[in-house]
Design an enzyme around this catalytic site. Sequence first.
Site, PDB file in Angstrom:
ATOM      1  N   ASP A 154      -7.204 -10.730  17.677  1.00 26.80           N
ATOM      2  CA  ASP A 154      -8.608 -11.174  17.597  1.00 26.80           C
ATOM      3  C   ASP A 154      -8.787 -12.168  16.460  1.00 26.80           C
ATOM      4  O   ASP A 154      -7.950 -12.256  15.560  1.00 26.80           O
ATOM      5  CB  ASP A 154      -9.521  -9.948  17.318  1.00 26.80           C
ATOM      6  N   HIS A 165       0.812  -1.216   0.000  1.00 27.31           N
ATOM      7  CA  HIS A 165       0.000   0.000   0.000  1.00 27.31           C
ATOM      8  C   HIS A 165       0.844   1.265   0.000  1.00 27.31           C
ATOM      9  O   HIS A 165       0.350   2.332   0.326  1.00 27.31           O
ATOM     10  CB  HIS A 165      -0.950   0.000   1.214  1.00 27.31           C
TER      11      HIS A 165
HETATM   12  P1  OAD Z   1      -6.984  -3.173  10.607  1.00 29.93           P
HETATM   13  O1  OAD Z   1      -7.093  -2.063  11.573  1.00 29.93           O
HETATM   14  O2  OAD Z   1      -8.136  -3.434   9.656  1.00 29.93           O
HETATM   15  O3  OAD Z   1      -6.754  -4.534  11.406  1.00 29.93           O
HETATM   16  C1  OAD Z   1      -5.755  -4.604  12.391  1.00 29.93           C
HETATM   17  C2  OAD Z   1      -5.775  -6.031  12.924  1.00 29.93           C
HETATM   18  O4  OAD Z   1      -4.724  -6.172  13.879  1.00 29.93           O
HETATM   19  C3  OAD Z   1      -7.078  -6.376  13.645  1.00 29.93           C
HETATM   20  O5  OAD Z   1      -7.463  -7.689  13.284  1.00 29.93           O
HETATM   21  C4  OAD Z   1      -6.683  -6.305  15.140  1.00 29.93           C
HETATM   22  O6  OAD Z   1      -7.419  -7.249  15.901  1.00 29.93           O
HETATM   23  C5  OAD Z   1      -5.246  -6.742  15.069  1.00 29.93           C
HETATM   24  N1  OAD Z   1      -4.387  -6.257  16.145  1.00 29.93           N
HETATM   25  C6  OAD Z   1      -4.485  -5.106  16.836  1.00 29.93           C
HETATM   26  N2  OAD Z   1      -3.450  -5.016  17.723  1.00 29.93           N
HETATM   27  C7  OAD Z   1      -2.697  -6.153  17.551  1.00 29.93           C
HETATM   28  C8  OAD Z   1      -1.509  -6.650  18.134  1.00 29.93           C
HETATM   29  N3  OAD Z   1      -0.862  -5.976  19.101  1.00 29.93           N
HETATM   30  N4  OAD Z   1      -1.022  -7.845  17.712  1.00 29.93           N
HETATM   31  C9  OAD Z   1      -1.655  -8.555  16.744  1.00 29.93           C
HETATM   32  N5  OAD Z   1      -2.789  -8.133  16.134  1.00 29.93           N
HETATM   33  C10 OAD Z   1      -3.291  -6.947  16.537  1.00 29.93           C
HETATM   34  O7  OAD Z   1      -5.627  -2.963   9.786  1.00 29.93           O
HETATM   35  P2  OAD Z   1      -5.191  -3.735   8.479  1.00 29.93           P
HETATM   36  O8  OAD Z   1      -5.715  -5.143   8.456  1.00 29.93           O
HETATM   37  O9  OAD Z   1      -3.741  -3.551   8.326  1.00 29.93           O
HETATM   38  O10 OAD Z   1      -5.503   0.101   3.434  1.00 29.93           O
HETATM   39  O11 OAD Z   1      -5.964  -2.883   7.338  1.00 29.93           O
HETATM   40  C11 OAD Z   1      -5.744  -3.272   5.979  1.00 29.93           C
HETATM   41  C12 OAD Z   1      -5.869  -2.033   5.144  1.00 29.93           C
HETATM   42  O12 OAD Z   1      -7.138  -1.374   5.417  1.00 29.93           O
HETATM   43  C13 OAD Z   1      -4.839  -0.962   5.459  1.00 29.93           C
HETATM   44  O13 OAD Z   1      -3.612  -1.220   4.834  1.00 29.93           O
HETATM   45  C14 OAD Z   1      -5.517   0.257   4.857  1.00 29.93           C
HETATM   46  C15 OAD Z   1      -6.931   0.056   5.363  1.00 29.93           C
HETATM   47  O14 OAD Z   1      -7.874   0.576   4.460  1.00 29.93           O
HETATM   48  C16 OAD Z   1      -5.142   1.196   2.702  1.00 29.93           C
HETATM   49  O15 OAD Z   1      -4.815   2.230   3.239  1.00 29.93           O
HETATM   50  C17 OAD Z   1      -5.180   0.967   1.228  1.00 29.93           C
END
Ligand code: OAD
Length: 251
Positions: free
Chosen positions: A221, A125
Amino acid sequence: MQPVILDNLVGEFREARAVVMLTGAGVSAESGIPTFRDAMEGLWAKYDPSQLATPEAFDRDSETVTRWYDWRREKCATAKPNPAHLALARLEEHLATQERGFTLLTQNVDRLHQAAGNRNVVELHGTLWVWRCTRCGIEREERTVPFQEYPPRCARGGARRPAVVWFGEMLSEQALKQAHDALATCDFFFSVGTSAVVEPAANFIYSVRHRGPKTVEINRDATPISRVVDWSLLGKAGEVLPELVRRAFGI
Ligand code: OAD
């Protein structure tokens, strides 16, 4: 809390020949960088992404979009790699000494993986540290925080935007090819700290699992792929990853 890491995973992982690690915002959460979808402190909980992370939003109000990214840049500027980032850097270095493959596919735009020492990083990204002129297309790394003008402009006066993938935009051909090449040859696939809902990364698990590689999810989660992977480890990336690489490789 001691993370639950199963002996059979450790034993199989120790034999991995080519590892692909997909990471999301959860890997940077323990560095103090907000995730996107966490209900309370997530970025999307406070802001409507369609008002900030789209080309239309930038065309409509480039100052507001730039100020939002500048706020995120300030958070990233003071963030340090956490134990999850450091464990992945040790893992890549260790596997390289044994001529085994390691590819890090990240959805994160903070460059903390590179700051931790990872080299083979595919920024699916993009990154908020590089800004691209909307007129001439020239890209330049911008590390000064905060900006002096909103948006920053190139020498010819063109508005510069973050070199990140916005909603409705395609990933770069190069990033997609690197990802697919790594996915086509890996024997271990990890999904770490991602909610597994944004394409194409959310689909990577399905493009590997039919071929036979072992698949692992590490997440605080459950997610839509928790029931699809071979091992679903519930826990913080900053605790589970260091424990896993220590037990598998003694690093
Ligand atoms: P999200 O915020 O959608 O998801 C974060 C994930 O990490 C969730 O499943 C949380 O439960 C988990 N999480 C939080 N803290 C954690 C920890 N300490 N250890 C392990 N897991 C943890 O973020 P992404 O999945 O990265 O796209 O989002 C994907 C994309 O959506 C991003 O890159 C962005 C957004 O739209 C663009 O900007 C194109």
